[in-house]
Scaffold this active site. Structure first.
Site, mmCIF file in Angstrom:
data_model
loop_
_atom_site.group_PDB
_atom_site.id
_atom_site.type_symbol
_atom_site.label_atom_id
_atom_site.label_comp_id
_atom_site.label_asym_id
_atom_site.label_seq_id
_atom_site.Cartn_x
_atom_site.Cartn_y
_atom_site.Cartn_z
ATOM 1 N N HIS A 1 -7.487 7.018 5.193
ATOM 2 C CA HIS A 1 -8.775 7.707 5.163
ATOM 3 C C HIS A 1 -8.693 9.153 4.651
ATOM 4 C CE1 HIS A 1 -9.747 4.307 7.640
ATOM 5 N NE2 HIS A 1 -11.003 4.704 7.806
ATOM 6 N N CYS B 1 -2.383 8.530 5.994
ATOM 7 C CA CYS B 1 -3.444 7.659 6.507
ATOM 8 C C CYS B 1 -4.400 7.354 5.368
ATOM 9 C CB CYS B 1 -4.183 8.367 7.651
ATOM 10 S SG CYS B 1 -5.579 7.402 8.279
ATOM 11 N N ASP C 1 -5.904 -3.536 4.667
ATOM 12 C CA ASP C 1 -5.980 -2.364 5.540
ATOM 13 C C ASP C 1 -6.663 -2.782 6.831
ATOM 14 O OD1 ASP C 1 -5.849 0.310 6.396
ATOM 15 O OD2 ASP C 1 -7.876 0.706 5.689
ATOM 16 N N SER C 2 -6.558 -1.920 7.839
ATOM 17 C CA SER C 2 -7.245 -2.186 9.093
ATOM 18 C C SER C 2 -8.763 -2.167 8.898
ATOM 19 C CB SER C 2 -6.858 -1.122 10.117
ATOM 20 O OG SER C 2 -7.080 0.162 9.577
ATOM 21 N N CYS D 1 -2.530 0.105 4.775
ATOM 22 C CA CYS D 1 -2.681 0.820 6.045
ATOM 23 C C CYS D 1 -1.342 1.483 6.413
ATOM 24 C CB CYS D 1 -3.079 -0.190 7.111
ATOM 25 S SG CYS D 1 -3.204 0.486 8.760
ATOM 26 N N GLU E 1 -15.250 8.055 7.817
ATOM 27 C CA GLU E 1 -16.172 6.917 7.837
ATOM 28 C C GLU E 1 -17.625 7.368 7.935
ATOM 29 O OE1 GLU E 1 -14.945 3.909 10.526
ATOM 30 O OE2 GLU E 1 -13.176 3.482 9.314
HETATM 31 N N1 DGL Z 1 -5.786 2.448 8.112
HETATM 32 C C1 DGL Z 1 -5.227 3.285 9.146
HETATM 33 C C2 DGL Z 1 -4.018 4.037 8.596
HETATM 34 O O1 DGL Z 1 -3.860 4.244 7.408
HETATM 35 C C3 DGL Z 1 -6.242 4.264 9.700
HETATM 36 C C4 DGL Z 1 -7.315 3.629 10.528
HETATM 37 C C5 DGL Z 1 -6.787 2.897 11.756
HETATM 38 O O2 DGL Z 1 -6.414 3.544 12.742
HETATM 39 O O3 DGL Z 1 -6.773 1.681 11.709
HETATM 40 O O4 DGL Z 1 -3.184 4.436 9.361
#
Ligand code: DGL
Length: 267
Positions: free
Chosen positions: A187, A185, A11-12, A74, A153
């Site tokens: 999160h 997403c 993931d990012s 992600c 977060e």
């Molecule tokens: N992990 C990203 C997503 O699921 C969210 C956070 C980001 O913008 O990197 O789209």
């Protein structure tokens, strides 16, 4: 033939730990490598070229670590880089878009589906494309909710602030008579209690973390790649930067402590 090699998840940042949590519930004996690109998060406002480049570097790192499959947890990277990564590598590359779209299609009755995600995911129309492949009569309404990522977060998961932000973002969706809402997403699963309060009982929330874990279990079974290990799998964690509050944020996403975390320098 069973495979003892680990499942990799990237993931990012740390949001992909929601997918790890679901994997540990569905496939407890599998070992997992988690990669969080914490130095370069967020991806949600970056270009497709850059996200593909990041995806390539991370996938090569994970393949070198012995991954039998890579889950692009992600949503932004799944939307913008997965087709390229699938073409480039010959291990199963799993994204979160198709499992989320398939689950939404299974539960919708009205065929009116809402999608929320980062700006890049919404602009890519990846969920719409996946849903149209399943049924071209489905109507979709997608909204970017960029403030949900920092809320998750920061741990602002309840109370007036997240409620008002969610209400403001979602009011447009709620009046459109959708019966299903895709959380597009990593999160957003943390905000489910607030989102449920805003959308009410009539809208089914589809969490792509849970559906991706189930999709992975089915795919690995079909490919004979599940482990035959009879004890709990191990977990290795890599991050491109060790954020100050790493442990606290990681605990929030995973629901338990992360012990071994190695910082990695990719390029
Ligand atoms: N992990 C990203 C997503 O699921 C969210 C956070 C980001 O913008 O990197 O789209």
């Amino acid at each position: 033939m069973a495979s003892p090699q680990p499942i990799a998840v990237f993931d990012s940042g740390l949001g992909g730990l929601t997918v790890v949590k679901a994997l540990q519930k569905n496939l407890p004996n599998e070992s997992i490598i988690y990669f969080g690109d914490t130095a370069r998060v967020p991806y949600g406002n970056k270009s497709q070229n850059l996200i593909q480049e990041y995806g390539k570097e991370i996938t090569e790192f994970l393949i070198e670590k012995g991954a039998k499959t890579v889950i692009v947890a992600c949503n932004t990277a799944s939307a913008l880089a997965l087709p390229f990564l699938k073409k480039t590598y010959n291990i199963p590359m799993i994204g979160v878009i198709d499992p989320g779209a398939e689950m939404a299609y299974t539960v919708t009755k009205s065929k009116k589906i809402g999608i929320i995600g980062t700006l890049a995911t919404v602009q890519s129309k990846a969920y719409e494309t996946a849903l149209q492949h399943l049924d071209n009569t489905i109507i979709t309404i997608a909204i970017a909710c960029p403030l949900f990522v920092p809320l998750a977060e920061e741990g602002w998961l309840a109370g007036d602030v997240p409620f008002l932000i969610a209400e403001t973002y979602l009011s447009e969706l709620v009046v459109q008579d959708i019966d299903t809402l895709i959380l597009g997403c990593t999160h957003y699963p943390l905000l489910i209690p607030v989102l449920e309060k805003v959308v009410g009982n009539g809208i089914r929330i589809v969490d792509s973390a849970e559906t991706t874990a189930k999709y992975t279990a089915d795919l690995l079974k079909e490919l004979n790649l599940l482990t035959d290990n009879e004890t709990e799998g191990k977990m290795e964690n890599y991050v491109t930067d060790l954020p100050v509050r790493f442990k606290r944020v990681a605990r929030r996403f995973l629901g338990r402590e992360i012990n071994h975390v190695s910082p990695v320098h990719l390029s």
